[in-house]
Scaffold this motif. Sequence first.
Motif, PDB file in Angstrom:
ATOM      1  N   ASP A 125       0.806  -1.226   0.000  1.00 11.34           N
ATOM      2  CA  ASP A 125       0.000   0.000   0.000  1.00 11.34           C
ATOM      3  C   ASP A 125       0.837   1.275   0.000  1.00 11.34           C
ATOM      4  OD1 ASP A 125      -2.473  -1.322  -0.011  1.00 11.34           O
ATOM      5  OD2 ASP A 125      -2.365  -1.661   2.144  1.00 11.34           O
ATOM      6  N   LEU A 126       2.029   1.218  -0.517  1.00  9.77           N
ATOM      7  CA  LEU A 126       2.857   2.414  -0.623  1.00  9.77           C
ATOM      8  C   LEU A 126       2.121   3.458  -1.463  1.00  9.77           C
ATOM      9  CD1 LEU A 126       5.835   3.449   0.020  1.00  9.77           C
ATOM     10  CD2 LEU A 126       6.328   2.850  -2.358  1.00  9.77           C
TER      11      LEU A 126
ATOM     12  N   ARG B 163       3.037  -1.307  -6.702  1.00 13.04           N
ATOM     13  CA  ARG B 163       2.259  -0.984  -5.508  1.00 13.04           C
ATOM     14  C   ARG B 163       0.776  -1.141  -5.822  1.00 13.04           C
ATOM     15  NH1 ARG B 163       0.482   4.254  -6.262  1.00 13.04           N
ATOM     16  NH2 ARG B 163       1.473   5.343  -8.010  1.00 13.04           N
ATOM     17  N   ASN B 164      -0.022  -1.203  -4.780  1.00 13.85           N
ATOM     18  CA  ASN B 164      -1.462  -1.321  -4.962  1.00 13.85           C
ATOM     19  C   ASN B 164      -2.046  -0.020  -5.500  1.00 13.85           C
ATOM     20  OD1 ASN B 164      -1.354  -3.899  -3.907  1.00 13.85           O
ATOM     21  ND2 ASN B 164      -1.912  -3.263  -1.839  1.00 13.85           N
TER      22      ASN B 164
ATOM     23  N   TYR C 188      13.220  -1.929  -7.205  1.00 14.11           N
ATOM     24  CA  TYR C 188      13.486  -1.245  -5.936  1.00 14.11           C
ATOM     25  C   TYR C 188      12.868  -2.078  -4.803  1.00 14.11           C
ATOM     26  CZ  TYR C 188      14.265   2.456  -2.581  1.00 14.11           C
ATOM     27  OH  TYR C 188      14.720   3.174  -1.505  1.00 14.11           O
ATOM     28  N   PRO C 189      13.694  -2.629  -3.919  1.00  7.80           N
ATOM     29  CA  PRO C 189      13.187  -3.555  -2.896  1.00  7.80           C
ATOM     30  C   PRO C 189      12.388  -2.844  -1.814  1.00  7.80           C
ATOM     31  CG  PRO C 189      15.479  -3.072  -2.465  1.00  7.80           C
ATOM     32  CD  PRO C 189      15.149  -2.387  -3.772  1.00  7.80           C
ATOM     33  N   TRP C 190      11.398  -3.551  -1.301  1.00  6.61           N
ATOM     34  CA  TRP C 190      10.608  -2.932  -0.227  1.00  6.61           C
ATOM     35  C   TRP C 190      11.283  -3.114   1.123  1.00  6.61           C
ATOM     36  CZ3 TRP C 190       8.253  -5.406   3.979  1.00  6.61           C
ATOM     37  CH2 TRP C 190       8.238  -6.808   3.942  1.00  6.61           C
ATOM     38  N   ARG C 191      12.228  -4.025   1.209  1.00  9.26           N
ATOM     39  CA  ARG C 191      12.942  -4.213   2.477  1.00  9.26           C
ATOM     40  C   ARG C 191      14.150  -3.283   2.549  1.00  9.26           C
ATOM     41  NH1 ARG C 191      11.571  -8.393   5.709  1.00  9.26           N
ATOM     42  NH2 ARG C 191      10.158  -9.973   4.882  1.00  9.26           N
TER      43      ARG C 191
END
Length: 247
Positions: free
Chosen positions: A21-22, A43-44, A111-114
């Motif tokens: 949900d970014l 992203r959503n 681009y990693p979310w972590r």
Amino acid sequence: MSLYSDTSVDELETLGWYHYDLSRHAAEALLLSNGIVGSYLLRNSNKGPSFFALSVRAKDSVKHFHVTRKDNGYRFGFNEFATLQDFVNHFANQPLLGSDTGTLMVLKCPYPWRVEEPSIYESVRVHTAVQTGRTENDLVPNAPSLGTKEGYLVKQGAFVKSWKQRWFTLNRYELKYFKDKMCEEPIRTLDLRACSAVQFDYSQDRVNCFCLVFPERTFYLCAKTGVEADEWIKIIRWKLSQTLKGQ
């Protein structure tokens, strides 16, 4: 019951570049701050559970594109792909997206979310590139534009000392304020690199007030709650600390 098929759920959960949900605003901040041309993330979308947005870093901007989930895969424009990875593989080998200026872009780096973000606005170490074999020594200690914030604040006028509600946005080093949330053009843009201090202020006959000190003027702002005022102060103070480190 899940809105996704088992296959879709498994694939989404294994994608290191799916950011859930970014928001659009946060995606732009992340990619402009730490990405390179061709960095991308998924992203959503607020259109519903079957809709996604692909955010891609261009030279000086971020472009957003619609991706729709279908029973047999994913649709992007007139193309359909069995999996999201097929979609990425297809567009990684040829120019894919024409921007507003006609510039072609290629999906180069997920681009990693972590990635650590400054949730408490302290110095963090973030990736400057993705999947390039770099080590921790190649990470940069400063990420001055990761923290973003927006919301209504009440601002004191410069000459007539009346108070008016304004919509504020904070992105990178720019603090902008608008007449209201729907306005596209800001009344003014403040460069935080010229700000010397931000702190709670008790000189005004108002609660939850804080001030930003600039060479030519001190700006007085009030939030709805003390917690909200403290959040604004913390993120702006963190930005100022990053400015000093860069000098």
